[in-house]
Design an enzyme around this catalytic site. Structure first.
Site, PDB file in Angstrom:
ATOM      1  N   THR A   1      -8.043  11.034   1.596  1.00 22.85           N
ATOM      2  CA  THR A   1      -8.517  11.992   0.603  1.00 22.85           C
ATOM      3  C   THR A   1      -7.540  12.175  -0.543  1.00 22.85           C
ATOM      4  O   THR A   1      -7.855  12.790  -1.537  1.00 22.85           O
ATOM      5  CB  THR A   1      -8.752  13.371   1.270  1.00 22.85           C
TER       6      THR A   1
ATOM      7  N   THR B   1       0.858  -1.192   0.000  1.00 17.67           N
ATOM      8  CA  THR B   1       0.000   0.000   0.000  1.00 17.67           C
ATOM      9  C   THR B   1       0.893   1.240   0.000  1.00 17.67           C
ATOM     10  O   THR B   1       1.307   1.702  -1.051  1.00 17.67           O
ATOM     11  CB  THR B   1      -0.970   0.001   1.206  1.00 17.67           C
TER      12      THR B   1
ATOM     13  N   THR C   1      -1.400  -1.404   7.659  1.00 15.15           N
ATOM     14  CA  THR C   1      -1.430  -2.751   8.205  1.00 15.15           C
ATOM     15  C   THR C   1      -0.128  -3.488   7.953  1.00 15.15           C
ATOM     16  O   THR C   1       0.549  -3.253   6.985  1.00 15.15           O
ATOM     17  CB  THR C   1      -2.584  -3.507   7.540  1.00 15.15           C
TER      18      THR C   1
ATOM     19  N   LYS D   1       4.337  -6.677   4.032  1.00 18.19           N
ATOM     20  CA  LYS D   1       4.096  -5.291   3.676  1.00 18.19           C
ATOM     21  C   LYS D   1       3.812  -4.538   4.965  1.00 18.19           C
ATOM     22  O   LYS D   1       3.351  -5.108   5.963  1.00 18.19           O
ATOM     23  CB  LYS D   1       2.939  -5.141   2.684  1.00 18.19           C
TER      24      LYS D   1
ATOM     25  N   GLU E   1       6.841   5.154   6.994  1.00 13.29           N
ATOM     26  CA  GLU E   1       6.400   6.403   6.379  1.00 13.29           C
ATOM     27  C   GLU E   1       7.181   7.587   6.957  1.00 13.29           C
ATOM     28  O   GLU E   1       7.098   7.889   8.141  1.00 13.29           O
ATOM     29  CB  GLU E   1       4.901   6.591   6.609  1.00 13.29           C
TER      30      GLU E   1
END
Length: 405
Positions: free
Chosen positions: A405, A153, A194, A179, A277
């Protein structure tokens, strides 16, 4: 312990991935794996009380079959969580469609989902794409690579690790794929963006043997990392054994297998944090001298999830006060006057105050490295733990401020 090493893929498995149209990006979002002759299985699921439909269905399937899996079905781009009865029905429908192709009971299909929460799963896209994915199944390096990419993702790169064990001239392989880059603070245990982990091996083993091996491997790896401290609703670790090699898991091979499995899971856990991230620094917290392992883990997790500590790491600020403050609120009894802290090889705290050897510039230089260790000695016992975490940056905030979004 990585894909650059000449370790063969485990026999008895086929992999593939395709585009089902779930991701707005148009990237592959449906990954499948099949063990044509079936596989013994053990799984750990999230311990979050809010769980996704595939967790509920997967648990039920594992109980019904007693730990037998023939097919693994993963969609990315949609978590199928908080979707009510529709989500459960969609999961069941996709399992039934895959079972018809794989010629196995629907209960032998293991489902997983990852992505945004609260959006109905477009199951019709999955069932429409399954025949294409099934037709592409193969035991090749390309197929395995397609599989690991299909589950991504917010990951910036695919993640996998391998190991081979040999005994009396016979060998077995382990191939792990995962992942995860955000919403990473796993709490996975037996019957637990996740973390999804799939471990394939061709050793011959029973589900009970696999459960015995999986629990400590998970505890020392995936339960000992944190990116942001958030436990996902979909976290899953699945271990499959095809039995396609000539090696059997028994008293002669159990230690070899456990060591290899531990290496693979720790390798994957590091890759998750390293690809977190916005991560610019990977920090190992080494807590020693604790009264119990649980005490050491409690302190490590509190420090690892402290926004004040994590933001200090992002700029290389050797703010030892934040480390002690976090440790002090971890619910663990210890005497601060007996604590010693090193950042890398730099002493920063001792005997209840700043170390007389503290060199701020040198400590800062250590913290500018991509990877380093913070060692906290409590002098309260003999227990210790290692916990892998990272810094908190502006990029992490940007990614997660706009996620839906």
């Amino acid at each position: 312990m990585n894909d650059s090493q000449p370790s063969a893929l485990p026999a008895g498995f086929l992999w593939s991935a395709t585009k089902a149209g779930i991701k707005a990006s148009g990237k592959p979002d449906l990954a499948i794996a099949v063990a044509p002759k079936g596989a013994s299985a053990a799984a750990s699921f999230t311990q979050n009380q809010m769980v996704a439909a595939p967790i509920l269905v997967g648990r039920q399937h594992m109980t019904t079959t007693g730990g037998r899996v023939t097919a693994v079905l993963i969609n990315s781009g949609n978590a199928n969580c908080a979707t009510g009865q529709h989500g459960l029905d969609a999961c069941a429908t996709s399992c039934e469609a895959f079972a018809a192709l794989a010629n196995c009971p629907a209960e032998e299909v293991f489902p997983s989902s990852t992505g945004i929460i609260g959006v109905p799963l477009p199951v019709e896209k999955i069932t429409a794409a399954l025949p294409t994915a099934f037709a592409a199944l193969a035991d090749t390096e390309q197929a395995a690579d397609d599989f690991r990419r299909g589950i991504m993702t917010t990951d910036t790169r695919p993640k996998s690790a391998r190991a081979t064990i040999t005994y009396n001239g016979k060998s077995a392989s382990i191939y792990g794929v995962c992942k995860g880059a955000g919403m990473i603070g796993p709490q996975v245990g037996p019957p637990h963006a996740t973390m999804l982990v799939y471990l394939f091996t061709d050793i011959t083993a029973t589900p009970a043997q696999l459960r015995t091996a999986l629990a400590p491997a998970v505890e020392a790896s995936f339960n000992s990392i944190s990116i942001d401290g958030d436990t996902s609703t979909n976290d899953t670790v699945l271990l499959l054994a095809s039995g396609a090699s000539e090696l059997t898991l028994d008293e002669n091979t159990s230690e070899l297998f456990q060591n290899a499995l531990n290496l693979v899971t720790k390798n994957l856990a590091f890759q998750i944090v390293d690809d977190g991230e916005g991560v610019t620094h990977v920090v190992t917290l080494h807590i020693t001298g604790a009264a119990t392992v649980a005490d050491a883990q409690a302190i490590a997790k509190t420090i690892a999830t402290s926004p004040l500590c994590k933001t200090a790491w992002s700029s290389g600020d050797p703010n030892w006060g934040r480390l002690m403050a976090a440790a002090g609120r971890a619910g663990v009894a210890f005497d601060p006057a007996k604590v010693y802290i090193h950042i890398g090889d730099q002493p920063v705290f001792e005997a209840g105050t700043r170390s007389p050897k503290f060199d701020e510039a040198s400590a800062h230089a250590v913290m500018l490295q991509r990877e380093y260790t913070i060692h906290m000695e409590l002098n309260a016992g003999q227990a210790e733990t290692r916990f892998l975490t990272c810094d908190l940056t502006h990029e992490y905030v940007s990614i997660n401020a706009d996620y839906s979004t």
